[in-house]
Motif scaffolding. Structure first.
Motif, PDB file in Angstrom:
ATOM      1  N   LEU A 106       0.687  -1.126  -0.058  1.00 59.99           N
ATOM      2  CA  LEU A 106       0.010  -0.022   0.019  1.00 59.99           C
ATOM      3  C   LEU A 106       0.916   1.299  -0.105  1.00 59.99           C
ATOM      4  N   ILE A 107       0.572   2.163  -0.808  1.00 61.55           N
ATOM      5  CA  ILE A 107       1.380   3.408  -0.820  1.00 61.55           C
ATOM      6  C   ILE A 107       0.440   4.519  -0.294  1.00 61.55           C
ATOM      7  N   ILE A 108       1.231   5.597   0.286  1.00 59.84           N
ATOM      8  CA  ILE A 108       0.434   6.722   0.924  1.00 59.84           C
ATOM      9  C   ILE A 108       1.241   7.835   0.431  1.00 59.84           C
ATOM     10  N   PRO A 109       0.983   8.409  -0.613  1.00 58.97           N
ATOM     11  CA  PRO A 109       1.665   9.844  -1.110  1.00 58.97           C
ATOM     12  C   PRO A 109       1.398  10.930  -0.033  1.00 58.97           C
ATOM     13  N   GLN A 110       2.176  11.600   0.644  1.00 58.68           N
ATOM     14  CA  GLN A 110       1.953  12.673   1.479  1.00 58.68           C
ATOM     15  C   GLN A 110       2.212  13.894   0.480  1.00 58.68           C
ATOM     16  N   ASN A 111       0.946  14.458   0.308  1.00 56.49           N
ATOM     17  CA  ASN A 111       0.792  15.959  -0.337  1.00 56.49           C
ATOM     18  C   ASN A 111       1.559  15.919  -1.827  1.00 56.49           C
ATOM     19  N   ALA A 112       2.169  14.801  -2.281  1.00 56.08           N
ATOM     20  CA  ALA A 112       2.871  14.625  -3.457  1.00 56.08           C
ATOM     21  C   ALA A 112       1.954  14.585  -4.561  1.00 56.08           C
ATOM     22  N   LEU A 113       0.504  14.401  -4.361  1.00 58.37           N
ATOM     23  CA  LEU A 113      -0.702  14.469  -5.329  1.00 58.37           C
ATOM     24  C   LEU A 113      -1.277  15.765  -5.165  1.00 58.37           C
ATOM     25  N   THR A 114      -1.031  16.541  -4.325  1.00 55.08           N
ATOM     26  CA  THR A 114      -1.944  17.369  -3.857  1.00 55.08           C
ATOM     27  C   THR A 114      -1.326  19.009  -4.489  1.00 55.08           C
ATOM     28  N   ILE A 115      -0.181  19.402  -4.063  1.00 55.53           N
ATOM     29  CA  ILE A 115       0.492  20.762  -4.182  1.00 55.53           C
ATOM     30  C   ILE A 115       1.376  20.521  -5.328  1.00 55.53           C
ATOM     31  N   PRO A 116       1.573  21.231  -6.522  1.00 53.71           N
ATOM     32  CA  PRO A 116       2.450  20.846  -7.494  1.00 53.71           C
ATOM     33  C   PRO A 116       3.821  21.594  -7.180  1.00 53.71           C
ATOM     34  N   MET A 117       4.592  21.239  -6.188  1.00 58.33           N
ATOM     35  CA  MET A 117       5.812  21.964  -6.026  1.00 58.33           C
ATOM     36  C   MET A 117       6.796  20.896  -6.773  1.00 58.33           C
ATOM     37  N   HIS A 118       6.442  19.892  -7.111  1.00 57.62           N
ATOM     38  CA  HIS A 118       7.410  18.850  -8.052  1.00 57.62           C
ATOM     39  C   HIS A 118       6.310  18.044  -8.975  1.00 57.62           C
ATOM     40  N   VAL A 119       6.065  18.854 -10.025  1.00 61.69           N
ATOM     41  CA  VAL A 119       5.134  18.196 -10.924  1.00 61.69           C
ATOM     42  C   VAL A 119       5.356  16.980 -11.547  1.00 61.69           C
ATOM     43  N   PRO A 120       6.773  16.735 -12.198  1.00 64.09           N
ATOM     44  CA  PRO A 120       6.999  15.606 -12.380  1.00 64.09           C
ATOM     45  C   PRO A 120       6.850  14.343 -11.433  1.00 64.09           C
ATOM     46  N   LEU A 121       7.084  14.598 -10.105  1.00 67.85           N
ATOM     47  CA  LEU A 121       6.988  13.422  -9.235  1.00 67.85           C
ATOM     48  C   LEU A 121       5.600  13.100  -9.050  1.00 67.85           C
ATOM     49  N   GLU A 131      -0.921   2.178 -13.556  1.00 66.57           N
ATOM     50  CA  GLU A 131      -0.441   1.165 -14.214  1.00 66.57           C
ATOM     51  C   GLU A 131      -0.193  -0.276 -13.457  1.00 66.57           C
ATOM     52  N   THR A 132       0.046  -0.226 -12.075  1.00 68.60           N
ATOM     53  CA  THR A 132       0.073  -1.217 -11.180  1.00 68.60           C
ATOM     54  C   THR A 132      -1.407  -1.632 -10.515  1.00 68.60           C
ATOM     55  N   GLN A 133      -2.080  -0.408 -10.358  1.00 71.76           N
ATOM     56  CA  GLN A 133      -3.317  -0.580  -9.450  1.00 71.76           C
ATOM     57  C   GLN A 133      -3.046  -1.084  -8.182  1.00 71.76           C
ATOM     58  N   ILE A 134      -1.898  -0.647  -7.721  1.00 70.77           N
ATOM     59  CA  ILE A 134      -1.448  -0.695  -6.180  1.00 70.77           C
ATOM     60  C   ILE A 134      -2.303  -0.080  -5.447  1.00 70.77           C
ATOM     61  N   PRO A 135      -2.766  -0.451  -4.266  1.00 69.58           N
ATOM     62  CA  PRO A 135      -3.916   0.201  -3.238  1.00 69.58           C
ATOM     63  C   PRO A 135      -3.130   1.608  -2.732  1.00 69.58           C
ATOM     64  N   THR A 136      -3.929   2.659  -2.943  1.00 72.92           N
ATOM     65  CA  THR A 136      -3.180   3.698  -2.243  1.00 72.92           C
ATOM     66  C   THR A 136      -4.161   4.567  -1.457  1.00 72.92           C
ATOM     67  N   ILE A 137      -3.635   5.282  -0.338  1.00 71.11           N
ATOM     68  CA  ILE A 137      -4.347   6.250   0.411  1.00 71.11           C
ATOM     69  C   ILE A 137      -3.568   7.749   0.111  1.00 71.11           C
ATOM     70  N   ALA A 138      -4.051   8.644  -0.666  1.00 68.74           N
ATOM     71  CA  ALA A 138      -3.601   9.884  -1.017  1.00 68.74           C
ATOM     72  C   ALA A 138      -3.995  10.738   0.193  1.00 68.74           C
ATOM     73  N   HIS A 139      -2.898  11.111   0.823  1.00 65.81           N
ATOM     74  CA  HIS A 139      -3.045  12.001   2.056  1.00 65.81           C
ATOM     75  C   HIS A 139      -2.941  13.555   1.572  1.00 65.81           C
ATOM     76  N   HIS A 140      -3.962  14.323   1.458  1.00 72.47           N
ATOM     77  CA  HIS A 140      -3.742  15.781   0.976  1.00 72.47           C
ATOM     78  C   HIS A 140      -3.768  16.564   2.082  1.00 72.47           C
ATOM     79  N   HIS A 141      -2.737  17.590   2.149  1.00 68.47           N
ATOM     80  CA  HIS A 141      -2.819  18.713   3.303  1.00 68.47           C
ATOM     81  C   HIS A 141      -3.068  19.980   2.618  1.00 68.47           C
ATOM     82  N   ASP A 142      -2.737  20.540   1.553  1.00 66.41           N
ATOM     83  CA  ASP A 142      -3.344  21.824   0.818  1.00 66.41           C
ATOM     84  C   ASP A 142      -3.067  21.699  -0.617  1.00 66.41           C
TER      85      ASP A 142
END
Length: 421
Positions: A106-121, A131-142
């Motif tokens: 399971l992956i937990i992206p921490q703000n990496a899918l929330t605020i575009p400080m690093h668009v390529p990431l 592509e993998t359908q890996i279970p994901t909890i996207a944790h959004h802060h701002d």
């Protein structure tokens, strides 16, 4: 059943809100029997359980080059597009390697899918999930739409794709009700609210020698009253209000201490604050050493001091923020039994204030009445004791680790069909 959890962000280091909250999540997950691993461009985690990829850091030279050409511009050159794609593809390979190396469930992206400080990431994480359908909890802060610096940009196509993505098998977590509504309105993504939390089940233990020793180390005298501004030095923290408060109180023994360094959003505001403090005759102290994350329990080399050392030194906490996604520093002040002056920012008014905390509040500007309230509280130790005890009890009910534990159990059942410890 033990699962391997992979945290992903541009940075897990220092004392920014995302790093602190990720460490708390990891602590709760470990207590539930899971193993946690870390992927970022800047890390202070154990190398045995982490993967450092410098290109994923938002201050990496290539990412700075990209941001200079996409923020504040409506059109991007094809060379910028090519560079974004190149960096994204390299980061995808690293993320796939991370997932394979630690057998991530399971992956937990921490703000990496929330605020575009690093668009390529963000794009790389999105494509790996798709592509993998890996279970994901996207944790959004701002979210990016909450910050004016991202309002004009040349990457709206990428923002719609990845900040955040709307993918099957992904659960979205936000930290306030306004974010939940805006996320649904803008992307169609449903989400759950998990507020920032602290371990109120285990109150802080501070030795009687810690407070005087650290106050002396920081250059304070025995009779000084320390006002702590426990935030980064960025303009939206409204630190000028704390300066005005100390000036209006008019006591030469009242000193203002800022606990975090400047840097993430430039140094101009810090320099302005120093000049303002000098003109006002306010004794302003800025910590010049980096602080460590007190909830990071990995055995790696760290700075000597953490927030756990600084809060006990304070007599009063100022938190006059203009905007906050939630308010980590507010919870920390309550946890350490400190009286608080707070500016009634939108999330506080909507989500926190109705819980019934006993605070001194201001509405965007400092009034004589507010200054008098602060003075009155400081002159009454019994009043302070009632305030801080009441606030700790309220926070323990609404913002403890137990709240996070219940939600994570629910999410685990959704993904894997079992309940953790």
């Amino acid at each position: 059943m033990k699962k391997n959890i992979g945290f992903i962000s541009t940075r897990f280091s220092g004392t920014d809100g995302v790093t602190l909250e990720a460490s708390k999540w990891a602590q709760v997950l470990k207590d539930m029997g899971h193993a946690c691993y870390w992927f970022a461009g800047q890390l202070d985690k154990d190398p045995a359980s982490s993967m450092l990829v410098p290109e994923a850091f938002f201050q990496d030279e290539k990412n700075i080059w990209i941001n200079a050409r996409i923020l504040g511009h409506k059109r991007r050159d094809h060379t910028v597009t090519d560079t974004i794609q190149d960096v994204k593809n390299r980061l995808k390979k690293h993320i796939r390697e991370f997932v394979q190396r630690f057998n991530i469930d399971l992956i937990i992206p921490q703000n990496a899918l929330t605020i575009p400080m690093h668009v390529p990431l963000g794009m790389a994480v999105t494509e790996v999930i798709a592509e993998t359908q890996i279970p994901t909890i996207a944790h959004h802060h701002d979210f990016y739409w909450e910050r004016t610096r991202f309002s004009v940009n040349a990457v709206n196509d990428y923002l719609r794709m990845a900040f955040p993505p709307n993918l099957p098998g992904m659960e979205h977590v936000v930290i306030n009700s306004a974010a939940q509504e805006e996320l649904a309105l803008r992307t169609g993504c449903s989400s759950i609210i998990i507020p920032n939390i602290l371990d109120f089940e285990n109150p802080p233990r501070v030795s009687s020698s810690t407070r005087p020793a650290i106050r002396t180390e920081l250059g304070f005298e025995k009779d000084d009253i320390v006002f702590l501004q426990p935030t980064r030095i960025v303009q939206r923290k409204g630190i000028e209000h704390a300066l005005n408060l100390v000036r209006e109180l008019g006591n030469p023994h009242f000193k203002l201490l800022i606990s975090h360094e400047a840097g993430d959003e430039g140094y101009e505001y810090a320099e302005w604050l120093k000049r303002e403090a000098k003109d006002m005759g306010v004794d302003l102290r800025l910590l010049t050493t980096s602080m460590r994350d007190p909830w990071n329990d990995n055995h790696v080399k760290k700075p000597a001091r953490s927030l756990l050392d600084i809060y006990p030194c304070a007599d009063f906490v100022t938190y006059p923020s203009l905007y906050e996604g939630f308010g980590n520093a507010f919870l920390e002040a309550v946890y350490f039994h400190k009286p608080v002056l707070i500016n009634r920012y939108a999330t506080f008014v909507r989500d926190i204030e109705p819980k019934g905390f006993d605070l001194i509040a201001m509405d965007g500007f400092l009034t004589e009445k507010t200054v008098d309230q602060v003075r009155s509280v400081l002159q009454s130790p019994p009043r302070i004791e009632r305030m801080v005890r009441h606030n700790f009890e309220v926070a323990a009910k609404h913002y403890s680790y137990a709240v996070l534990r219940r939600w994570l159990n629910t999410l685990m059942v959704n993904f894997f069909g079992f309940e953790s410890g």
